[in-house]
Design an enzyme around this catalytic site. Structure first.
Site, PDB file in Angstrom:
ATOM      1  N   GLY A 125       6.254   3.613  10.878  1.00  0.00           N
ATOM      2  CA  GLY A 125       6.711   4.991  10.891  1.00  0.00           C
ATOM      3  C   GLY A 125       6.261   5.771  12.102  1.00  0.00           C
ATOM      4  O   GLY A 125       7.065   6.441  12.755  1.00  0.00           O
ATOM      5  N   ASN A 126       4.976   5.676  12.448  1.00  0.00           N
ATOM      6  CA  ASN A 126       4.468   6.500  13.541  1.00  0.00           C
ATOM      7  C   ASN A 126       4.651   5.894  14.926  1.00  0.00           C
ATOM      8  O   ASN A 126       4.865   6.626  15.891  1.00  0.00           O
ATOM      9  CB  ASN A 126       2.996   6.842  13.293  1.00  0.00           C
ATOM     10  CG  ASN A 126       2.858   7.925  12.244  1.00  0.00           C
ATOM     11  OD1 ASN A 126       3.211   9.073  12.470  1.00  0.00           O
ATOM     12  ND2 ASN A 126       2.357   7.553  11.078  1.00  0.00           N
ATOM     13  N   GLU A 159       1.132   0.539  13.634  1.00  0.00           N
ATOM     14  CA  GLU A 159       1.096   1.867  13.048  1.00  0.00           C
ATOM     15  C   GLU A 159      -0.057   2.661  13.659  1.00  0.00           C
ATOM     16  O   GLU A 159      -0.995   2.074  14.232  1.00  0.00           O
ATOM     17  CB  GLU A 159       0.921   1.740  11.527  1.00  0.00           C
ATOM     18  CG  GLU A 159       0.738   3.043  10.762  1.00  0.00           C
ATOM     19  CD  GLU A 159       1.913   3.990  10.877  1.00  0.00           C
ATOM     20  OE1 GLU A 159       2.179   4.472  12.005  1.00  0.00           O
ATOM     21  OE2 GLU A 159       2.566   4.271   9.855  1.00  0.00           O
ATOM     22  N   TRP A 188       0.823  -1.218   0.000  1.00  0.00           N
ATOM     23  CA  TRP A 188       0.000   0.000   0.000  1.00  0.00           C
ATOM     24  C   TRP A 188       0.855   1.265   0.000  1.00  0.00           C
ATOM     25  O   TRP A 188       0.398   2.302  -0.462  1.00  0.00           O
ATOM     26  CB  TRP A 188      -0.983  -0.029   1.173  1.00  0.00           C
ATOM     27  CG  TRP A 188      -2.221  -0.820   0.862  1.00  0.00           C
ATOM     28  CD1 TRP A 188      -2.356  -1.788  -0.092  1.00  0.00           C
ATOM     29  CD2 TRP A 188      -3.487  -0.705   1.499  1.00  0.00           C
ATOM     30  NE1 TRP A 188      -3.628  -2.289  -0.083  1.00  0.00           N
ATOM     31  CE2 TRP A 188      -4.350  -1.652   0.884  1.00  0.00           C
ATOM     32  CE3 TRP A 188      -3.989   0.071   2.527  1.00  0.00           C
ATOM     33  CZ2 TRP A 188      -5.677  -1.810   1.274  1.00  0.00           C
ATOM     34  CZ3 TRP A 188      -5.305  -0.087   2.923  1.00  0.00           C
ATOM     35  CH2 TRP A 188      -6.145  -1.009   2.305  1.00  0.00           C
ATOM     36  N   ASN A 189       2.080   1.197   0.540  1.00  0.00           N
ATOM     37  CA  ASN A 189       3.006   2.323   0.349  1.00  0.00           C
ATOM     38  C   ASN A 189       3.197   2.548  -1.148  1.00  0.00           C
ATOM     39  O   ASN A 189       3.178   3.679  -1.636  1.00  0.00           O
ATOM     40  CB  ASN A 189       4.368   2.039   0.973  1.00  0.00           C
ATOM     41  CG  ASN A 189       4.377   2.021   2.488  1.00  0.00           C
ATOM     42  OD1 ASN A 189       5.142   1.277   3.086  1.00  0.00           O
ATOM     43  ND2 ASN A 189       3.536   2.821   3.126  1.00  0.00           N
ATOM     44  N   HIS A 227      -3.529   4.469  13.733  1.00  0.00           N
ATOM     45  CA  HIS A 227      -4.758   4.147  13.019  1.00  0.00           C
ATOM     46  C   HIS A 227      -5.215   5.408  12.278  1.00  0.00           C
ATOM     47  O   HIS A 227      -5.437   6.452  12.881  1.00  0.00           O
ATOM     48  CB  HIS A 227      -5.825   3.690  14.010  1.00  0.00           C
ATOM     49  CG  HIS A 227      -7.008   3.033  13.400  1.00  0.00           C
ATOM     50  ND1 HIS A 227      -7.832   3.658  12.492  1.00  0.00           N
ATOM     51  CD2 HIS A 227      -7.525   1.784  13.568  1.00  0.00           C
ATOM     52  CE1 HIS A 227      -8.795   2.842  12.126  1.00  0.00           C
ATOM     53  NE2 HIS A 227      -8.638   1.695  12.764  1.00  0.00           N
ATOM     54  N   ARG A 245      -2.074  14.022   8.564  1.00  0.00           N
ATOM     55  CA  ARG A 245      -0.920  13.121   8.485  1.00  0.00           C
ATOM     56  C   ARG A 245       0.177  13.487   9.468  1.00  0.00           C
ATOM     57  O   ARG A 245       0.823  12.613  10.041  1.00  0.00           O
ATOM     58  CB  ARG A 245      -0.344  13.115   7.069  1.00  0.00           C
ATOM     59  CG  ARG A 245      -1.241  12.486   6.024  1.00  0.00           C
ATOM     60  CD  ARG A 245      -0.549  12.430   4.677  1.00  0.00           C
ATOM     61  NE  ARG A 245       0.603  11.517   4.705  1.00  0.00           N
ATOM     62  CZ  ARG A 245       1.468  11.377   3.715  1.00  0.00           C
ATOM     63  NH1 ARG A 245       1.336  12.113   2.617  1.00  0.00           N
ATOM     64  NH2 ARG A 245       2.455  10.519   3.804  1.00  0.00           N
ATOM     65  N   ARG A 261       3.561  -6.638   7.691  1.00  0.00           N
ATOM     66  CA  ARG A 261       4.694  -5.926   7.098  1.00  0.00           C
ATOM     67  C   ARG A 261       5.820  -5.696   8.088  1.00  0.00           C
ATOM     68  O   ARG A 261       7.003  -5.708   7.707  1.00  0.00           O
ATOM     69  CB  ARG A 261       4.230  -4.606   6.470  1.00  0.00           C
ATOM     70  CG  ARG A 261       3.525  -3.638   7.417  1.00  0.00           C
ATOM     71  CD  ARG A 261       2.808  -2.568   6.611  1.00  0.00           C
ATOM     72  NE  ARG A 261       2.217  -1.483   7.386  1.00  0.00           N
ATOM     73  CZ  ARG A 261       0.994  -1.519   7.919  1.00  0.00           C
ATOM     74  NH1 ARG A 261       0.253  -2.616   7.801  1.00  0.00           N
ATOM     75  NH2 ARG A 261       0.513  -0.481   8.576  1.00  0.00           N
ATOM     76  N   LYS A 293      -3.884   8.747  -1.082  1.00  0.00           N
ATOM     77  CA  LYS A 293      -3.475  10.001  -0.444  1.00  0.00           C
ATOM     78  C   LYS A 293      -3.680  11.201  -1.358  1.00  0.00           C
ATOM     79  O   LYS A 293      -4.098  12.275  -0.906  1.00  0.00           O
ATOM     80  CB  LYS A 293      -2.020   9.895   0.012  1.00  0.00           C
ATOM     81  CG  LYS A 293      -1.810   8.867   1.115  1.00  0.00           C
ATOM     82  CD  LYS A 293      -0.349   8.680   1.456  1.00  0.00           C
ATOM     83  CE  LYS A 293      -0.179   7.582   2.500  1.00  0.00           C
ATOM     84  NZ  LYS A 293       1.253   7.317   2.815  1.00  0.00           N
TER      85      LYS A 293
END
Length: 228
Positions: A183-184, A87, A14-15, A89, A114, A60, A98
């Site tokens: 990432g988050n 990650e 999905w990235n 939500h 974001r 992932r 996006k």
């Protein structure tokens, strides 16, 4: 002195498609697999040996951990998975493109959703078929804590108990720890251990598949930080 290594998962499918992912469970892309294996090779070249591994319950991140550990010859070490390392939500944005979201809501609004520290995205109803409440990997959680959407502040609040209960005690015991996550969730941990302000954390990026190595003293103060 203990070592703590963060690895953001390699590029996901999905990235690659430029979709909001969040708690949706998607696989690594071919590039993501290569990134995870390259992370493992870098760890092997650096001679870093681990005592404990942690990851989320999302494919992932799990696969990134396994590829990295296999490449570094450490697939055998103890491993624990936790939803607390998931990650953030993205609420009702999950599964949305996006760019399409930016065209619908405006670039500025999507950027706020974001990157801001404490602004929530549009929430996903618990009755929505895409809600994590319908996923059996969260069946043992109190339904009231299954999120319909999170910002970085909320992500930090659910990551810190895991840091306090699991990661920090390992480090204080002199263990080397690897955390393969997102990432988050990793930005949240980075904010906490580096004491980064709410404003400055907005500019912190976690590159996919790049190990970040901390050397920590016996009080978990950062002695050295490097990117491999």
């Amino acid at each position: 002195m203990s070592k703590l290594v963060f690895i953001r998962h390699g590029q996901s499918e999905w990235n690659l498609k430029n979709l909001f992912t969040g708690w949706v469970d998607v696989n690594l892309s071919e590039q993501g697999e290569r990134e995870a294996k390259e992370a493992g090779r870098k760890l092997k070249e650096a001679g870093i040996e681990f005592d404990q591994a942690y990851t989320s319950v999302l494919t992932r991140a799990i696969k990134t951990l396994h590829f990295a550990l296999e490449e570094s010859g450490q697939l055998w070490i103890p491993e624990e998975k936790s939803w607390r390392l998931n990650e953030r939500h993205y609420g009702a944005l999950q599964g949305k493109n996006k760019q399409a979201a930016a065209e619908k809501y405006g670039d500025e609004q999507v950027h706020i959703w974001r990157r801001s520290y404490d602004v929530l995205p549009p929430l996903l109803d618990a009755n929505d078929e895409g809600s994590a409440a319908n996923d059996r990997r969260y069946a043992n959680l109190d339904p009231r804590i299954v999120p319909g959407g999170e910002n970085l502040k909320v992500t930090l609040e659910r990551v810190i108990p895991f840091w306090e209960d699991k990661i920090a005690p390992d480090l204080l015991a002199g263990k080397n720890v690897i955390v393969a996550a997102h990432g988050n969730s990793l930005r949240a941990l980075t904010k906490y251990i580096e004491q980064i302000s709410d404003e400055d954390i907005m500019n912190v990026e976690m590159a996919t598949g790049q190990p970040v190595v901390y050397d920590l003293d016996d009080k978990l103060n950062i002695v050295k930080k490097e990117k491999l």
